[in-house]
Design an enzyme around this catalytic site. Structure first.
Site, PDB file in Angstrom:
ATOM      1  N   ARG A  84      47.645 -76.273 -15.432  1.00  0.00           N
ATOM      2  CA  ARG A  84      46.516 -76.815 -16.197  1.00  0.00           C
ATOM      3  C   ARG A  84      46.134 -78.210 -15.715  1.00  0.00           C
ATOM      4  NH1 ARG A  84      47.041 -76.782 -22.613  1.00  0.00           N
ATOM      5  NH2 ARG A  84      48.341 -78.589 -22.126  1.00  0.00           N
ATOM      6  N   LYS A 187      41.921 -80.983 -19.914  1.00  0.00           N
ATOM      7  CA  LYS A 187      42.661 -82.019 -20.640  1.00  0.00           C
ATOM      8  C   LYS A 187      42.357 -83.382 -20.019  1.00  0.00           C
ATOM      9  CE  LYS A 187      47.077 -82.346 -23.022  1.00  0.00           C
ATOM     10  NZ  LYS A 187      46.504 -82.482 -24.346  1.00  0.00           N
ATOM     11  N   GLU A 223      37.980 -76.213 -32.364  1.00  0.00           N
ATOM     12  CA  GLU A 223      39.391 -76.605 -32.508  1.00  0.00           C
ATOM     13  C   GLU A 223      39.513 -77.957 -33.178  1.00  0.00           C
ATOM     14  OE1 GLU A 223      41.683 -77.541 -28.962  1.00  0.00           O
ATOM     15  OE2 GLU A 223      39.890 -77.989 -27.826  1.00  0.00           O
TER      16      GLU A 223
HETATM   17  N1  PLP Z   1      43.716 -78.703 -28.009  1.00  0.00           N
HETATM   18  C1  PLP Z   1      43.693 -79.991 -27.660  1.00  0.00           C
HETATM   19  C2  PLP Z   1      42.405 -80.696 -27.692  1.00  0.00           C
HETATM   20  C3  PLP Z   1      44.878 -80.641 -27.272  1.00  0.00           C
HETATM   21  O1  PLP Z   1      44.880 -81.932 -26.940  1.00  0.00           O
HETATM   22  C4  PLP Z   1      46.088 -79.931 -27.254  1.00  0.00           C
HETATM   23  C5  PLP Z   1      47.322 -80.565 -26.812  1.00  0.00           C
HETATM   24  O2  PLP Z   1      47.761 -80.440 -25.714  1.00  0.00           O
HETATM   25  C6  PLP Z   1      46.060 -78.580 -27.610  1.00  0.00           C
HETATM   26  C7  PLP Z   1      44.868 -77.999 -27.993  1.00  0.00           C
HETATM   27  C8  PLP Z   1      47.303 -77.756 -27.549  1.00  0.00           C
HETATM   28  O3  PLP Z   1      47.624 -77.421 -26.232  1.00  0.00           O
HETATM   29  P1  PLP Z   1      49.121 -77.147 -25.813  1.00  0.00           P
HETATM   30  O4  PLP Z   1      49.619 -76.100 -26.733  1.00  0.00           O
HETATM   31  O5  PLP Z   1      49.038 -76.684 -24.424  1.00  0.00           O
HETATM   32  O6  PLP Z   1      49.844 -78.425 -25.971  1.00  0.00           O
HETATM   33  C1  COI Z   2      49.823 -82.554 -26.776  1.00  0.00           C
HETATM   34  O1  COI Z   2      50.026 -81.782 -27.724  1.00  0.00           O
HETATM   35  O2  COI Z   2      50.572 -82.606 -25.801  1.00  0.00           O
HETATM   36  C2  COI Z   2      48.679 -83.440 -26.752  1.00  0.00           C
HETATM   37  O3  COI Z   2      48.351 -83.902 -25.703  1.00  0.00           O
HETATM   38  C3  COI Z   2      47.985 -83.719 -28.024  1.00  0.00           C
HETATM   39  C4  COI Z   2      47.691 -85.154 -28.304  1.00  0.00           C
HETATM   40  C5  COI Z   2      48.874 -86.022 -28.455  1.00  0.00           C
HETATM   41  C6  COI Z   2      46.627 -85.727 -27.445  1.00  0.00           C
END
Ligand code: PLP
Ligand code: COI
Length: 344
Positions: A84, A187, A223
């Site tokens: 990612r 991200k 989200e």
């Molecule tokens: N959505 C956003 C905007 C986020 O910042 C995060 C955090 O990483 C997530 C969703 C969840 O993603 P993940 O489960 O890969 O941490």
């Molecule tokens: C994560 O869950 O890793 C995130 O990046 C979310 C937040 C702290 C920005």
């Protein structure tokens, strides 16, 4: 090898920056990465015209390390974070970090900070923050000539206060988080900068954060600022938005796998009209930092819609999903192939 742990009240950690002993840093120059090194300094010196400072040429990741019952230190699906990060890097025309370099750097940083990895059973984990920034002399809006890839770590507890305690969100009607063909599914720092004002408004109104609607029609759920949304229907379906502007959450896709393969649930990734939120008996926000935060209620046009009755208790399906996910992450429950990566 036994490592003497830091004296920390592991059970009461929040999601706050803590300086640990070492961070990793590698530099990309003249078309190649250097060998990377561990450093103690948690400050970076970069050129004043760096693209990361002016044009948001920056992306990052978030993953965690856990201690298993036998004292092993493991990572949860780091290959997914590596992929990612590079997907984000390509969108912002940045130098990519080879997957093996990413994993090796994460391992080195965790090993250098073993004293900070929360012990098994504490409920805490080691949050790992890899980031990639455009640096070097440049002032036109164009990709940077050089890049820095760095990783720092810190022990954390839950991102949303209370962890597995239901929290309330507010539907955001005044702001969009990200446009469908923009950077919402990547991200990148700009998405988070854009969420700061709405987040402050949500908090000032007594909510944990905003729940964003799709920017194009303002009719479907996208989200939360830092986590994906999912809902559970009375007939046991796991439903989550299919939207081009949400981050593809590694936690969410892990929950989808668990729901389908371990709980026999049907999964649907589809539009979730805001007007149909009452189809869910349970709802949650999920992510690396958030883990699963049960949603007690969602405020929309002045009314609070609650889940699982009055929204005060965690529902049975979310409880089960949480137990299985966290059980896999700490090595108590056998993980699907390739999900757990041993550091030491
Ligand atoms: N959505 C956003 C905007 C986020 O910042 C995060 C955090 O990483 C997530 C969703 C969840 O993603 P993940 O489960 O890969 O941490
Ligand atoms: C994560 O869950 O890793 C995130 O990046 C979310 C937040 C702290 C920005």
């Amino acid at each position: 090898m036994t490592v003497e742990k830091k004296e920390i009240d592991w059970g009461n950690l929040g999601f706050d920056y803590i300086k640990t002993d070492f961070r990793y840093v590698a530099r990309f120059k003249d078309g190649k990465w250097d060998d990377g090194e561990l450093v103690e300094d948690n400050h970076i010196s970069i050129h004043e015209s760096s693209t990361c400072l002016h044009y948001g040429q920056q992306c990052f990741e978030g993953l965690k390390a856990y201690t298993t019952p036998e004292g092993r230190i493991v990572l949860f699906r780091p290959d997914q974070n590596a992929k990612r990060l590079n997907r984000s890097a390509r969108r912002l025309v940045m130098a990519e970090v080879p997957e093996d370099m990413f994993i090796d750097a994460v391992e080195k940083t965790v090993r250098a900070n073993l004293a900070w990895v929360p012990p098994y059973g504490s409920g805490a984990s080691l949050y790992i923050r890899p980031y990639l920034i455009g640096v070097g002399e440049n002032i036109a809006v164009k990709p940077a000539p050089e890049y820095i890839f760095s990783i720092f770590v810190m022990p954390v507890g839950p991102y949303f206060k209370g962890g597995m305690t239901p929290i309330n969100f507010m539907i955001c009607e005044e702001y969009d988080r990200a446009a469908p063909m923009g950077t919402g599914s990547y991200k990148v720092g700009g998405n988070y900068a854009a969420s700061l004002e709405p987040n402050a408004k949500a908090k000032a109104s007594g909510f944990a954060d905003m729940l964003y609607l799709d920017a194009k029609t303002h009719s479907c759920i996208d989200e939360v600022g830092a986590a994906n949304f999912f809902g559970i229907t009375p007939d046991h379906q796991f439903v989550t938005p299919k939207s081009p502007s949400v981050l593809p959450s590694i936690t969410k896709y892990s929950l989808i796998h668990i729901a389908e393969n371990m709980l026999g649930m049907t999964v649907q990734e589809r539009d979730i009209p805001v007007a149909s939120l009452d189809q869910f008996v349970e709802a949650g926000a999920c992510g690396t930092a958030a883990v699963i935060s049960p949603i007690g209620g969602i405020s929309y046009q002045g009314k609070l819609l609650t889940f699982n009755g009055d929204g005060k208790e965690v529902g049975p399906v979310i409880t089960k999903l949480y137990e299985i996910l966290t059980g896999i992450q700490v090595g108590e429950i056998e993980a699907p192939e390739g999900w757990i990566h041993e550091v030491c």
